[in-house]
Every structure is written in structure tokens, then in C-alpha cells.
Design an enzyme around this catalytic site. Structure first.
Site, PDB file in Angstrom:
ATOM      1  N   HIS A 145      -7.185   1.271 -42.138  1.00  0.00           N
ATOM      2  CA  HIS A 145      -8.448   0.943 -41.453  1.00  0.00           C
ATOM      3  C   HIS A 145      -9.108  -0.282 -42.081  1.00  0.00           C
ATOM      4  CE1 HIS A 145      -8.819   4.545 -38.914  1.00  0.00           C
ATOM      5  NE2 HIS A 145      -8.071   5.093 -39.853  1.00  0.00           N
TER       6      HIS A 145
ATOM      7  N   GLU B  47     -11.284  -2.188 -40.878  1.00  0.00           N
ATOM      8  CA  GLU B  47     -12.709  -2.295 -40.531  1.00  0.00           C
ATOM      9  C   GLU B  47     -13.615  -1.750 -41.633  1.00  0.00           C
ATOM     10  OE1 GLU B  47     -10.547  -0.181 -39.285  1.00  0.00           O
ATOM     11  OE2 GLU B  47     -11.425   1.727 -38.664  1.00  0.00           O
TER      12      GLU B  47
ATOM     13  N   CYS C 165      -4.487   2.127 -36.838  1.00  0.00           N
ATOM     14  CA  CYS C 165      -4.112   3.527 -37.094  1.00  0.00           C
ATOM     15  C   CYS C 165      -3.432   4.124 -35.861  1.00  0.00           C
ATOM     16  CB  CYS C 165      -5.317   4.309 -37.581  1.00  0.00           C
ATOM     17  SG  CYS C 165      -4.807   5.674 -38.640  1.00  0.00           S
TER      18      CYS C 165
HETATM   19  N1  GLN Z   1      -4.001  10.847 -35.404  1.00  0.00           N
HETATM   20  C1  GLN Z   1      -3.283   9.890 -36.187  1.00  0.00           C
HETATM   21  C2  GLN Z   1      -2.852  10.463 -37.524  1.00  0.00           C
HETATM   22  O1  GLN Z   1      -3.401  11.405 -38.012  1.00  0.00           O
HETATM   23  C3  GLN Z   1      -4.084   8.618 -36.390  1.00  0.00           C
HETATM   24  C4  GLN Z   1      -5.354   8.817 -37.149  1.00  0.00           C
HETATM   25  C5  GLN Z   1      -6.303   7.657 -37.044  1.00  0.00           C
HETATM   26  O2  GLN Z   1      -6.254   6.873 -36.094  1.00  0.00           O
HETATM   27  N2  GLN Z   1      -7.241   7.566 -37.970  1.00  0.00           N
HETATM   28  O3  GLN Z   1      -1.928   9.949 -38.116  1.00  0.00           O
END
Ligand code: GLN
Length: 546
Positions: free
Chosen positions: A507, A509, A381
Site C-alpha cells: 500500500h 498510499e 493490493c
Molecule cells: N483481499 C486481498 C488479500 O487479503 C487483498 C487485500 C487488500 O487489498 N488490502 O490478499
């Protein structure tokens, strides 16, 4: 018809109700029953999505896009079945529903009260999953008995205990038996008090599970049984375990599942089939190799902030029979000058998810180091977004490239907000959330890792790779190897001239379980092993020449 088990907690928080609930569920599932677990949290946030990780640890996201408590992660990891919005309910959500109904005139003429309106809504939601074909629904009550805010939940359990046939409803109370080293004694009094408190609120526990550092003697068990009004075989010892994954076996030894089945009058169940589980534990407990992976984040002092990532590494380590040693490295203190020193021992680098500006420059320095030194890299992310920014700055030469999350005035907004996101004002539940499909390019690293070209993964972010720059990146060697088939949004990036460099917008994970370790983590550990071996080989070769 489903049967219901409620898990309450006494004496103190952090006793591991979630793990006990998940372990009991695992044992019942291993005997052929269909089980689900839900968590009721007494705080007023409508969901934990708006909570800072310092407050409540990681926010766990389900396939249907619910932002939930991290205990749901344990439920999925133990049971290998997905949870949903229905599995996590907070006081905020209960009140929101009741207040919306009131505004719509559903209670016309009535005074809306905690009892019966709030408790009825709690009970309705507690029973809801019972209609989805489960044999057993386990409900974990967040908080500790005696808290002001958990009163309506305990009252709802009291009413259900009163309304249901005795064999359909069970209360398991988890408490602490502290060991006083000065007196060299285990103390039962806090447990007696917490059971008394629960009884004052009208709920009679059927089983007492006791967290303890030392084994409970028969005498202590009898004492607890006497004071807490249960039979001695309903006092279960829960000794501290080396890993949470051993807890189901400890509960099996203590006969927790058997007493539950007896009390719920469930007959004809099969013997527990825990072969796969034991196999996993064997591989976990007897590793044949070892790798060191750097976890680069800004919440590293906090165990729970990256819970699912740490658990996914445990699953992936077991598959590889490899001990994965995680070194937490605070991104705020990484610079181009000290990164080589800080990463000297590492065999792989994971740059963690996150929000906001703090620590991002350190993450960018970390990515640069991994890219230039052939160190296996895995970005999740925000970690993936940082790898895109690093490439833009240091390979494409766009010095002020950034994400508009951190710098709205950048000349190269390589990570930017989608049009739909620009209009959004409300914070709760408005990110790109839940499962989305992703199509993977044949022959890419991602394709080799997943062994397929169509995947579905869970998201939680607002910003995206800016497709206006796609061709520039491709020409310069950063490959968008996974895209959303409908929108064309870039979900995976990798590098042509690097042995193992992968960034994912989603994600992974969140989908790793004991039975289904996530391929990205499994392969990343393999890459780290390769790096460690190469390093060792190089050192050996060097030693020979000296
Ligand atoms: N802050 C980033 C976004 O909103 C990444 C979010 C995250 O790592 N879950 O796109």
C-alpha cells in the site's frame, strides 16, 4: 519532560478533531518542537483492523504493522513522521491489558474496577509517548463528550489535569457553532451545553475551537468565552476550509499555536517555518493542467474508505501542478460490454484494494480495458492481484484462473494463501502487516519510478502471487519487477508491452505525505498527463485531417 495536550470533541462527531490536532501539531513542529499525536478510541474492538470500511473508513497501517484509525494517516501526512502501535489505543485494548493482568494475578486480592484500574491503564498509555523524547504529545479522544463509552477516557484526562502542573497539560475542546439560516444567526448554545457536560465530568477546557460556516464576530467570541469560562483569545474560529491542508494556516491566523505555547509556558521557540507547506498549497491551488483518473472500487459511495489514496493523489497532483480529478466508478457495475463507455473520459485507472468477492469481475474487466488500450494502470493490493488474474485468463488463456480468496476450486490459483496463513484461524492482526523490504529489478519501470532498487513498503493482505506460475507469467510478458529479498514473494508486477502498467502488492498510499509525495503516485499522474496530451494530440491531428 513532555507536555500534554488533549483534544476533545462536543456537539457532534465528524467535526474534524483529527485535522485540528494535526494542524496544531504541524504549527508546533514548524516552530522547532518535537511533536507526536495519538488517538484514543472508545470502541471495544481491540483495533480497527476487524472493522468494515462502512463502519469506520479506511484502516491505516503503520510501519510496525499496527492496524489503526485513519486519523493516524492525517498525522503522518501532516507531520511527515511515522506513527506506531503506541499512537492508537482503543477501549478493547485497554480492557484486554487489564483483564490479562488480572488473569496473571497482578491485582491479587483486589476488586478490579473502572476507577482506578481502567483509568490507570488509560493514563499509563496516554503518558507513554512522553518518554520517547517528544516535547509535546497531543492526544485526540475519539467520540463526543457525553457518550457513555468515552467516560473513562474523559475521567483519565480529568485525573491527569489534576495531577500535572498546570503548565504541562492543556485541554482543547472542539465544538460546532451552527448557523441557522432562518434566523440568520450563529448559535452558541450547543457549545455552551457541551462545555457544561465536559465540566460536569470534571474537565475544564483551556481553549475552545469552534467549527463554523461563517466568521465569528468578536461579540460571539466574547459570549462563548464568558459562558465557557475561558479568555476571549482562547476562543478559536475554525471556518470550513477548501482543503484540509489549509487548516494549519487558518489556525496560525487565529493564533492557536501562540496561545498553546503561552499556556504551556514554552519560551524561546522560533517563528513558524511553513515555507514548504505554503509552496505545496500554492502548487495545489494553482494547477496548470488537469487529468481524470478512474478509481475502481466497491466502497466508492464512502469518502473515507480510500482516504489515503485520495490524499496521495492530492500530494502527487501538487508536485505536478496538475488538478487530479478522481472519478469514482463502482466495480460491481463494470462489465466487458460497458467498460469502454464508462472509461471514455479517463486518463488513468487505479484499481483499489479490497476484500471478498463482490465487484471483482468488474475490476478484472477494468484491468483488461487498461491493458488493451494503453491506458495508464495502477493496481494496489487486490488491484494488483486482479491484474495477475486478468493476465492469466486473457493472455495465458487460463479461463478459470482466480484467487483462492474468491474461488477455492479454481484450476489456476494464481493468487494463493501462503503456508503460514493457512493455519491462521483468528482474524484480528493476523494478516501480513506492516513494512517489508522489496528489491527492485534494475531497468524496470519500478526502478525508474523509485530511482533505487531497495525499498520498504507497508502491507495488509493475506493472499500472494503464486510463485508456481512465475515462469509462465514471465514468458508471457508480465514482469515481476519487485520481490521480497528473503521470501521471494512477488511485490510488483508490470507489463513489457504497455506504456505504464504497474501493480503493487503493498500500500504505497500509506507513505505519501505533503513533504514526501509517493513516487508511484507522482509518476502515475505524469503518465496520465502523457495520456491526456497524446489523446488531445490525436484529436487535434484528426481534426486537421477532416
Ligand atoms: N483481499 C486481498 C488479500 O487479503 C487483498 C487485500 C487488500 O487489498 N488490502 O490478499
Amino acid at each position: 519532560m513532555a507536555k500534554f495536550i488533549f483534544v476533545t470533541g462536543g456537539v457532534t462527531s465528524s467535526l474534524g478533531k483529527g485535522i485540528i490536532a494535526a494542524s496544531l501539531a504541524k504549527l508546533l513542529q514548524s516552530r522547532g518542537l518535537k511533536v507526536t499525536i495519538q488517538k484514543f478510541d472508545p470502541y471495544i474492538n481491540v483495533d480497527p483492523g476487524t472493522l468494515n470500511p462502512y463502519e469506520h473508513g479506511e484502516c491505516y497501517v503503520t510501519d510496525d504493522g499496527a492496524e489503526t484509525d485513519l486519523d493516524l494517516g492525517h498525522y503522518e501526512r501532516f507531520l511527515n513522521t511515522p506513527t506506531s502501535q503506541a499512537n492508537n489505543v482503543t477501549t478493547g485494548r485497554i480492557y484486554q491489558t487489564v483483564i490479562n493482568k488480572e488473569r496473571e494475578g497482578e491485582y491479587l486480592g483486589k476488586t478490579v474496577q473502572v476507577v482506578p484500574h481502567i483509568t490507570d491503564e488509560i493514563k499509563r498509555r496516554m503518558l507513554m509517548l512522553g518518554e520517547k523524547g517528544f516535547d509535546i504529545v497531543i492526544t485526540e479522544l475519539g467520540g463526543t463528550v457525553g457518550d457513555i463509552e468515552s467516560l473513562p477516557f474523559v475521567e483519565a484526562v480529568r485525573q491527569l489535569q489534576w495531577e500535572m502542573p498546570e503548565e504541562d497539560c492543556l485541554v482543547v475542546h472542539l465544538t460546532l457553532i451552527p448557523y441557522l439560516s432562518a434566523a440568520k444567526e450563529l448559535k452558541t448554545k450547543p457549545t455552551q451545553h457541551s462545555v457544561r457536560l465536559l465540566s460536569q465530568e470534571g474537565v475544564r477546557p483551556d481553549i475552545i475551537v469552534c467549527r463554523t460556516e461563517k466568521p465569528l464576530s468578536e461579540e460571539i467570541k466574547r459570549k462563548i468565552a464568558l459562558f465557557c469560562n475561558v479568555k476571549p483569545n482562547a476562543v478559536i474560529e475554525a471556518m470550513d476550509a477548501g482543503t484540509i491542508y489549509e487548516v494549519p494556516l487558518k489556525m496560525l491566523q487565529e493564533g492557536l499555536d501562540v496561545i498553546v505555547l503561552k499556556k504551556l509556558q514554552i519560551n524561546g521557540y522560533s517563528a513558524p517555518d511553513l515555507g514548504k507547506w505554503r509552496g505545496f498549497l500554492d502548487r495545489l491551488n494553482y494547477p496548470k493542467s488537469r487529468v481524470t483518473i478512474g478509481l475502481i472500487g466497491k466502497y466508492i459511495e464512502l469518502q473515507d474508505a480510500y482516504k489515503s489514496i485520495l490524499e496521495a493523489f492530492i500530494h502527487a497532483g501538487a508536485v505536478n501542478q496538475c488538478k487530479v480529478q478522481i472519478v469514482n466508478i463502482h466495480s460491481e457495475y463494470i462489465t466487458d460490454d460497458n467498460v469502454a463507455e464508462k472509461f471514455r473520459e479517463l486518463d488513468g485507472l487505479l484499481v483499489a484494494p479490497g476484500f471478498g468477492t463482490r465487484g471483482v469481475e468488474g475490476k478484472i474487466s477494468a484491468v483488461k480495458y487498461a491493458r488493451e488500450n494503453q491506458l495508464p494502470f495502477f493496481g494496489i493490493c487486490l488491484g494488483m492481484q486482479m491484474s495477475v488474474i486478468e493476465y492469466a485468463r486473457n493472455v495465458l488463456g487460463w479461463k478459470d484462473a482466480h484467487s483462492t480468496e474468491m474461488n477455492t476450486a479454481t484450476s489456476y490459483p494464481v493468487i494463493a494463501l501462503m503456508e503460514e496463513q493457512k493455519k491462521i484461524k483468528k482474524k484480528g492482526g493476523t494478516m501480513r502487516l506492516g513494512a517489508y523490504p522489496c528489491s527492485i529489478t534494475k531497468g524496470s519501470l519500478a526502478n525508474k519510478i523509485y530511482g533505487t532498487t531497495e525499498i520498504s513498503e507497508r502491507h495488509r493482505h493475506r493472499w500472494e502471487f503464486n510463485n508456481n506460475y512465475l515462469e509462465d507469467f514471465e514468458r508471457a510478458g508480465m514482469i515481476p519487477s519487485g520481490k521480497n529479498p528473503q521470501t521471494g514473494l512477488v511485490e510488483i508486477v508490470e507489463l513489457a508491452n504497455h506504456p505504464y502498467f504497474i501493480g503493487v502488492q503493498y500500500h504505497p498510499e500509506l507513505k505519501s505525505t505533503v513533504e514526501n509525495p509517493h513516487p508511484l503516485f507522482v509518476n502515475f499522474v505524469q503518465a496520465a498527463k502523457w495520456f491526456a496530451d497524446t489523446k488531445a494530440g490525436a484529436v487535434a491531428a484528426m481534426a486537421e485531417t477532416v
